[in-house]
Design a protein around this motif. Structure first.
Motif, PDB file in Angstrom:
ATOM      1  N   ALA A  78       0.838  -1.207   0.000  1.00  0.00           N
ATOM      2  CA  ALA A  78       0.000   0.000   0.000  1.00  0.00           C
ATOM      3  C   ALA A  78       0.869   1.251   0.000  1.00  0.00           C
ATOM      4  CB  ALA A  78      -0.930  -0.010   1.216  1.00  0.00           C
ATOM      5  N   GLY A  79       1.946   1.236   0.749  1.00  0.00           N
ATOM      6  CA  GLY A  79       2.831   2.392   0.825  1.00  0.00           C
ATOM      7  C   GLY A  79       3.538   2.689  -0.483  1.00  0.00           C
ATOM      8  N   ILE A  80       4.039   1.656  -1.130  1.00  0.00           N
ATOM      9  CA  ILE A  80       4.742   1.896  -2.388  1.00  0.00           C
ATOM     10  C   ILE A  80       3.764   2.376  -3.447  1.00  0.00           C
ATOM     11  CG2 ILE A  80       4.709  -0.389  -3.505  1.00  0.00           C
ATOM     12  CD1 ILE A  80       7.766   1.880  -3.116  1.00  0.00           C
ATOM     13  N   ARG A  81       2.544   1.858  -3.405  1.00  0.00           N
ATOM     14  CA  ARG A  81       1.520   2.349  -4.332  1.00  0.00           C
ATOM     15  C   ARG A  81       1.200   3.822  -4.051  1.00  0.00           C
ATOM     16  NH1 ARG A  81      -2.771  -2.668  -4.211  1.00  0.00           N
ATOM     17  NH2 ARG A  81      -1.801  -3.902  -5.863  1.00  0.00           N
ATOM     18  N   ALA A  82       1.039   4.165  -2.782  1.00  0.00           N
ATOM     19  CA  ALA A  82       0.718   5.547  -2.420  1.00  0.00           C
ATOM     20  C   ALA A  82       1.838   6.498  -2.831  1.00  0.00           C
ATOM     21  CB  ALA A  82       0.461   5.650  -0.917  1.00  0.00           C
ATOM     22  N   ALA A  83       3.056   6.059  -2.693  1.00  0.00           N
ATOM     23  CA  ALA A  83       4.200   6.928  -2.991  1.00  0.00           C
ATOM     24  C   ALA A  83       4.474   7.067  -4.482  1.00  0.00           C
ATOM     25  CB  ALA A  83       5.447   6.395  -2.297  1.00  0.00           C
ATOM     26  N   LEU A  84       4.205   6.008  -5.236  1.00  0.00           N
ATOM     27  CA  LEU A  84       4.697   5.987  -6.614  1.00  0.00           C
ATOM     28  C   LEU A  84       3.632   5.924  -7.696  1.00  0.00           C
ATOM     29  CD1 LEU A  84       7.778   3.655  -6.133  1.00  0.00           C
ATOM     30  CD2 LEU A  84       7.656   6.153  -6.047  1.00  0.00           C
ATOM     31  N   ALA A 101      13.309  -0.343 -14.657  1.00  0.00           N
ATOM     32  CA  ALA A 101      14.056  -1.578 -14.386  1.00  0.00           C
ATOM     33  C   ALA A 101      14.275  -1.820 -12.893  1.00  0.00           C
ATOM     34  CB  ALA A 101      15.399  -1.544 -15.105  1.00  0.00           C
ATOM     35  N   SER A 102      13.787  -0.929 -12.050  1.00  0.00           N
ATOM     36  CA  SER A 102      13.998  -1.072 -10.601  1.00  0.00           C
ATOM     37  C   SER A 102      13.227  -2.264 -10.052  1.00  0.00           C
ATOM     38  CB  SER A 102      13.534   0.192  -9.876  1.00  0.00           C
ATOM     39  OG  SER A 102      14.310   1.289 -10.253  1.00  0.00           O
ATOM     40  N   ILE A 103      13.812  -2.862  -9.048  1.00  0.00           N
ATOM     41  CA  ILE A 103      13.168  -3.960  -8.325  1.00  0.00           C
ATOM     42  C   ILE A 103      12.994  -3.507  -6.889  1.00  0.00           C
ATOM     43  CG2 ILE A 103      13.431  -6.327  -7.482  1.00  0.00           C
ATOM     44  CD1 ILE A 103      15.119  -6.858 -10.019  1.00  0.00           C
ATOM     45  N   LEU A 104      11.785  -3.619  -6.388  1.00  0.00           N
ATOM     46  CA  LEU A 104      11.491  -3.251  -5.010  1.00  0.00           C
ATOM     47  C   LEU A 104      11.223  -4.512  -4.209  1.00  0.00           C
ATOM     48  CD1 LEU A 104       9.046  -0.307  -5.737  1.00  0.00           C
ATOM     49  CD2 LEU A 104      11.485  -0.183  -5.253  1.00  0.00           C
TER      50      LEU A 104
END
Length: 122
Positions: A78-84, A101-104
Motif C-alpha cells: 500500500a505504501g509503495i503504491r501511495a508513494a509511486l 528496471a527497478s526492483i522493489l
C-alpha cells in the motif's frame, strides 16, 4: 550517495505521539524503540502513511496472488503504491533512483492468521 528524503537528522530527538484506531494494529505504535530507532533512522530514505482502506486493498490483491497477508503485512505494498502512483510519483521516483528496471523488495510482517481483521472478503 543516497539522498535523504523526509528522514530526520541523526541528532533529532524521538517523541511519543497519541495513536488512533486502525486495522494495522501491529504498526500502531506511538513510541519508537530506543534500541531499533537508530538503525531505522540511519537506513531510512523516505516514509509514507497509508490508510486502512489502502492496506486492506493491498492485502486483497496479495491474497489474489496466493500471498497470505493481513493489513500490517500488506502496508508495504500500500505504501509503495501511495508513494509511486499518484500525480507526484515522478518527483518521488527520481531522488530514489527508481525507474522501469527497478526492483522493489516489500517486507510482509504478518499473514492473515495473525490479524484479527479479515481480508478474505476481497
Amino acid at each position: 550517495m543516497t539522498k535523504q528524503i523526509g528522514a530526520p537528522p541523526p541528532e533529532a530527538a524521538t517523541v511519543s505521539v497519541a495513536t488512533g484506531e486502525t486495522t494495522m494494529a501491529g504498526l500502531n505504535c506511538g513510541s519508537p524503540s530506543s534500541i531499533a530507532w537508530p538503525y531505522l533512522r540511519d537506513g531510512l530514505d523516505t516514509a509514507i502513511a497509508v490508510t486502512d482502506e489502502d492496506s486492506s486493498g493491498a492485502a486483497g490483491d496479495l491474497a489474489a496472488l496466493g500471498v497470505s497477508s493481513g493489513p500490517c503485512g500488506a502496508a508495504s505494498l500500500a505504501g509503495i503504491r501511495a508513494a509511486l502512483t499518484d500525480d507526484r510519483a515522478d518527483e518521488r521516483r527520481t531522488p530514489l533512483g527508481l525507474g522501469p528496471a527497478s526492483i522493489l523488495v516489500l517486507l510482509g510482517t504478518e499473514g492473515t492468521a495473525a490479524s484479527p481483521h479479515s481480508t478474505t472478503d476481497h
